[in-house]
Design an enzyme around this catalytic site. Structure first.
Site, PDB file in Angstrom:
ATOM      1  N   THR A  76       0.844  -1.158   0.034  1.00 10.15           N
ATOM      2  CA  THR A  76      -0.151   0.051   0.078  1.00 10.15           C
ATOM      3  C   THR A  76       0.902   1.078   0.236  1.00 10.15           C
ATOM      4  O   THR A  76       1.913   1.286   0.837  1.00 10.15           O
ATOM      5  CB  THR A  76      -1.007  -0.190   1.215  1.00 10.15           C
ATOM      6  OG1 THR A  76      -1.818  -0.949   1.050  1.00 10.15           O
ATOM      7  CG2 THR A  76      -1.716   1.546   1.242  1.00 10.15           C
TER       8      THR A  76
ATOM      9  N   GLN B 212      -3.912  -7.267  -6.857  1.00  8.14           N
ATOM     10  CA  GLN B 212      -4.468  -7.803  -5.541  1.00  8.14           C
ATOM     11  C   GLN B 212      -5.682  -7.153  -5.221  1.00  8.14           C
ATOM     12  O   GLN B 212      -5.984  -5.904  -5.086  1.00  8.14           O
ATOM     13  CB  GLN B 212      -3.722  -7.822  -4.233  1.00  8.14           C
ATOM     14  CG  GLN B 212      -3.968  -8.274  -3.029  1.00  8.14           C
ATOM     15  CD  GLN B 212      -3.257  -7.973  -1.798  1.00  8.14           C
ATOM     16  OE1 GLN B 212      -3.432  -6.735  -1.457  1.00  8.14           O
ATOM     17  NE2 GLN B 212      -2.525  -8.976  -1.507  1.00  8.14           N
TER      18      GLN B 212
ATOM     19  N   HIS C 215      -7.252 -11.273  -1.782  1.00 11.72           N
ATOM     20  CA  HIS C 215      -6.550 -10.686  -0.460  1.00 11.72           C
ATOM     21  C   HIS C 215      -7.394 -11.401   0.550  1.00 11.72           C
ATOM     22  O   HIS C 215      -8.433 -11.024   1.155  1.00 11.72           O
ATOM     23  CB  HIS C 215      -6.635  -9.232  -0.216  1.00 11.72           C
ATOM     24  CG  HIS C 215      -5.668  -8.712   0.916  1.00 11.72           C
ATOM     25  ND1 HIS C 215      -4.971  -9.606   1.660  1.00 11.72           N
ATOM     26  CD2 HIS C 215      -5.178  -7.580   0.913  1.00 11.72           C
ATOM     27  CE1 HIS C 215      -4.193  -8.994   2.453  1.00 11.72           C
ATOM     28  NE2 HIS C 215      -4.487  -7.389   1.949  1.00 11.72           N
TER      29      HIS C 215
ATOM     30  N   ASN D  57      -4.328 -10.444   6.503  1.00 12.71           N
ATOM     31  CA  ASN D  57      -3.901  -9.166   7.237  1.00 12.71           C
ATOM     32  C   ASN D  57      -5.107  -8.465   7.969  1.00 12.71           C
ATOM     33  O   ASN D  57      -5.146  -7.289   7.989  1.00 12.71           O
ATOM     34  CB  ASN D  57      -3.478  -8.210   6.226  1.00 12.71           C
ATOM     35  CG  ASN D  57      -2.058  -8.500   5.437  1.00 12.71           C
ATOM     36  OD1 ASN D  57      -2.265  -9.247   4.450  1.00 12.71           O
ATOM     37  ND2 ASN D  57      -0.846  -7.878   6.035  1.00 12.71           N
TER      38      ASN D  57
ATOM     39  N   TYR E 100      -8.326  -8.176   6.880  1.00 19.55           N
ATOM     40  CA  TYR E 100      -9.274  -7.551   6.211  1.00 19.55           C
ATOM     41  C   TYR E 100     -10.730  -8.459   6.176  1.00 19.55           C
ATOM     42  O   TYR E 100     -10.689  -9.477   6.753  1.00 19.55           O
ATOM     43  CB  TYR E 100      -8.736  -6.826   4.942  1.00 19.55           C
ATOM     44  CG  TYR E 100      -7.797  -5.972   5.247  1.00 19.55           C
ATOM     45  CD1 TYR E 100      -7.963  -4.654   5.739  1.00 19.55           C
ATOM     46  CD2 TYR E 100      -6.303  -6.162   4.806  1.00 19.55           C
ATOM     47  CE1 TYR E 100      -6.790  -3.732   5.832  1.00 19.55           C
ATOM     48  CE2 TYR E 100      -5.397  -5.276   4.993  1.00 19.55           C
ATOM     49  CZ  TYR E 100      -5.649  -3.913   5.645  1.00 19.55           C
ATOM     50  OH  TYR E 100      -4.731  -2.977   5.752  1.00 19.55           O
TER      51      TYR E 100
ATOM     52  N   ARG F   1      -3.655 -14.598  -1.273  1.00 20.84           N
ATOM     53  CA  ARG F   1      -2.882 -14.605  -0.079  1.00 20.84           C
ATOM     54  C   ARG F   1      -3.665 -14.869   1.219  1.00 20.84           C
ATOM     55  O   ARG F   1      -4.853 -14.260   1.550  1.00 20.84           O
ATOM     56  CB  ARG F   1      -2.581 -12.920  -0.241  1.00 20.84           C
ATOM     57  CG  ARG F   1      -1.590 -12.606   1.086  1.00 20.84           C
ATOM     58  CD  ARG F   1      -1.070 -11.180   0.825  1.00 20.84           C
ATOM     59  NE  ARG F   1      -0.542 -10.222   1.891  1.00 20.84           N
ATOM     60  CZ  ARG F   1       0.618 -10.103   2.031  1.00 20.84           C
ATOM     61  NH1 ARG F   1       1.514 -10.590   1.289  1.00 20.84           N
ATOM     62  NH2 ARG F   1       1.016  -9.561   3.227  1.00 20.84           N
TER      63      ARG F   1
ATOM     64  N   ASN G 272      -4.589  -5.741  12.403  1.00 22.51           N
ATOM     65  CA  ASN G 272      -5.873  -5.136  12.414  1.00 22.51           C
ATOM     66  C   ASN G 272      -6.876  -5.474  13.450  1.00 22.51           C
ATOM     67  O   ASN G 272      -8.047  -5.780  13.361  1.00 22.51           O
ATOM     68  CB  ASN G 272      -6.511  -4.968  10.934  1.00 22.51           C
ATOM     69  CG  ASN G 272      -5.877  -4.281  10.107  1.00 22.51           C
ATOM     70  OD1 ASN G 272      -5.619  -3.001  10.330  1.00 22.51           O
ATOM     71  ND2 ASN G 272      -5.376  -4.653   9.001  1.00 22.51           N
TER      72      ASN G 272
ATOM     73  N   GLY H  37       9.149  -6.972  -0.048  1.00 18.15           N
ATOM     74  CA  GLY H  37       8.653  -5.579  -0.243  1.00 18.15           C
ATOM     75  C   GLY H  37       9.304  -4.607  -0.025  1.00 18.15           C
ATOM     76  O   GLY H  37       9.714  -4.062  -1.195  1.00 18.15           O
ATOM     77  N   ARG H  38       9.848  -4.228   1.029  1.00 18.05           N
ATOM     78  CA  ARG H  38      10.630  -2.955   1.119  1.00 18.05           C
ATOM     79  C   ARG H  38      11.764  -2.704   0.328  1.00 18.05           C
ATOM     80  O   ARG H  38      12.129  -1.629  -0.188  1.00 18.05           O
ATOM     81  CB  ARG H  38      10.969  -2.878   2.554  1.00 18.05           C
ATOM     82  CG  ARG H  38       9.653  -2.663   3.616  1.00 18.05           C
ATOM     83  CD  ARG H  38      10.122  -2.241   4.954  1.00 18.05           C
ATOM     84  NE  ARG H  38       8.705  -2.234   6.024  1.00 18.05           N
ATOM     85  CZ  ARG H  38       8.811  -1.720   7.156  1.00 18.05           C
ATOM     86  NH1 ARG H  38      10.051  -1.194   7.531  1.00 18.05           N
ATOM     87  NH2 ARG H  38       7.938  -1.907   7.865  1.00 18.05           N
TER      88      ARG H  38
END
Length: 364
Positions: free
Chosen positions: A32, A106, A180, A183, A185, A232, A240, A318-319
């Site tokens: 994101t 995604q 997705h 995480n 959601y 995923r 969350n 990712g990063r």
């Protein structure tokens, strides 16, 4: 930081599954970044961002709204549920393909993590149980609110939104879709016994709590083909406000229900040492992608080992892709890796987004 991948590195072996055909196994994580327009339309800046990272082999995009009511957790996240959004995703797909890359979008629904101050309307969830945490919107940082529990007859609409957004993705020229289910959601909220207190066919037993995810997988596969679909999951992840007590049984039900579907992949966000991974890994019958989190993804020797020993078929990074658009080329050459600037992860504009240089431009 530097690390060199030798020519015989397991990470540099080709990967082929479904529509995915890549020369290496270091894929780009969904990240994101909050650079879309306020109405969810992707921007030219996003087109350039993904074009720069086409060397990832497979790009999995940032989480993207499956419907107008699926977002509402963050400002400026993209959608893929109307013609304008689809047209911009078509530009992104073309830009990535012109550079030789492949890209899956995604798709998500944020569920109870939404806030009424943000686009998407009032939050809905499996049950009327609020998540701990705050939303960051036009009125500053505000506590999350108690969501409305979805009526049973509304769930088919959620399933259909994932199906129709997948169709838009393929019509836009994107290579595939990642559902997705992680995480914290909406789909993860259905899986969790702490967040799902329903008494209908979508609550109670692990099989019932997995039902909506299974229905979405089957609907998307029926629409676009299994070879273009990944999912995923993040078993046991406390993101969350999640706090599952029966992670293994519910994910076993899910994985066993889709075991005969030849998906392009299953993608976990989990630490390699988590015993849940060891238990669930044998349930996965298709190529397995592993996102280990930043601390471990910085240990490329361990990532090589995870692929070499069959724990994963490819790794998700990712990063390092944020700050090194040509990450694999740098690893091949043992070049210095640029450290990511966390202060710009969610800031608007090009800084910390499209201004990280490749080796070619850096040395020009």
């Amino acid at each position: 930081m530097t690390y060199t991948l030798t020519d015989d590195s397991p990470l540099l072996k080709p990967f082929d599954s479904g529509v995915i055909h890549t020369p290496h196994r270091v894929f780009m994580a969904p990240l994101t970044r909050l650079r879309a327009e306020s109405d969810g339309t992707p921007t030219d800046l996003q087109t350039e961002y993904y074009r720069q990272r086409a060397g990832a082999g497979l790009i999995i995009t940032e989480a993207t709204q499956s419907s107008a009511s699926a977002g509402g957790a963050y400002m400026n996240t993209p959608g893929i549920h109307n013609d304008a959004q689809q047209a911009k995703w078509a530009e992104i797909a073309e830009a990535v393909h012109n550079e030789g890359g492949q890209i899956f979008v995604q798709t998500w629904h944020v569920g109870r993590v939404a806030h009424p101050d943000l686009p998407g309307g009032d939050p809905v969830a499996p049950s009327a149980i609020a998540a701990d945490g705050k939303a960051h919107g036009p009125n500053g940082s505000v506590p999350l609110v108690t969501p409305r529990a979805l009526e049973t007859n509304e769930i088919s609409g959620i399933v259909d939104a994932f199906r129709t957004s997948a169709r838009r993705a393929i019509d836009a020229g994107l290579d595939g879709v990642e559902i997705h289910g992680a995480n914290g959601y909406l789909l993860h909220q259905f899986l969790g016994d702490d967040t799902n207190q329903r008494t209908d066919e979508y609550g109670g037993s692990p099989a019932n709590r997995a039902r909506i995810v299974i229905e979405i997988v089957k609907a998307v596969v029926d629409e676009i083909g299994a070879d273009k679909v990944g999912i995923r999951l993040s078993p046991g992840h406390k993101a969350n406000g999640m706090n599952e007590s029966d992670t293994v049984p519910v994910h076993q039900e899910l994985l066993r229900a889709i075991a005969d579907i030849p998906l392009a992949y299953v993608h976990f966000l989990i630490e390699p040492t988590d015993p849940v991974l060891a238990t669930l890994r044998p349930e996965i019958t298709v190529p397995f992608l592993l996102n280990t989190g930043f601390a471990i993804e910085s240990d490329f020797a361990q990532l090589e080992k995870l692929v070499a020993d069959g724990t994963a078929d490819a790794v998700i990074v990712g990063r390092w892709y944020i700050s090194n658009p040509d990450l694999v080329e740098r690893l091949k050459k043992g070049a210095e890796l640029t450290e990511p600037n966390q202060a710009t992860f969610y800031a608007p504009g090009a800084e910390g987004y499209t201004d990280y240089p490749s080796l070619e431009t850096q040395n020009a």
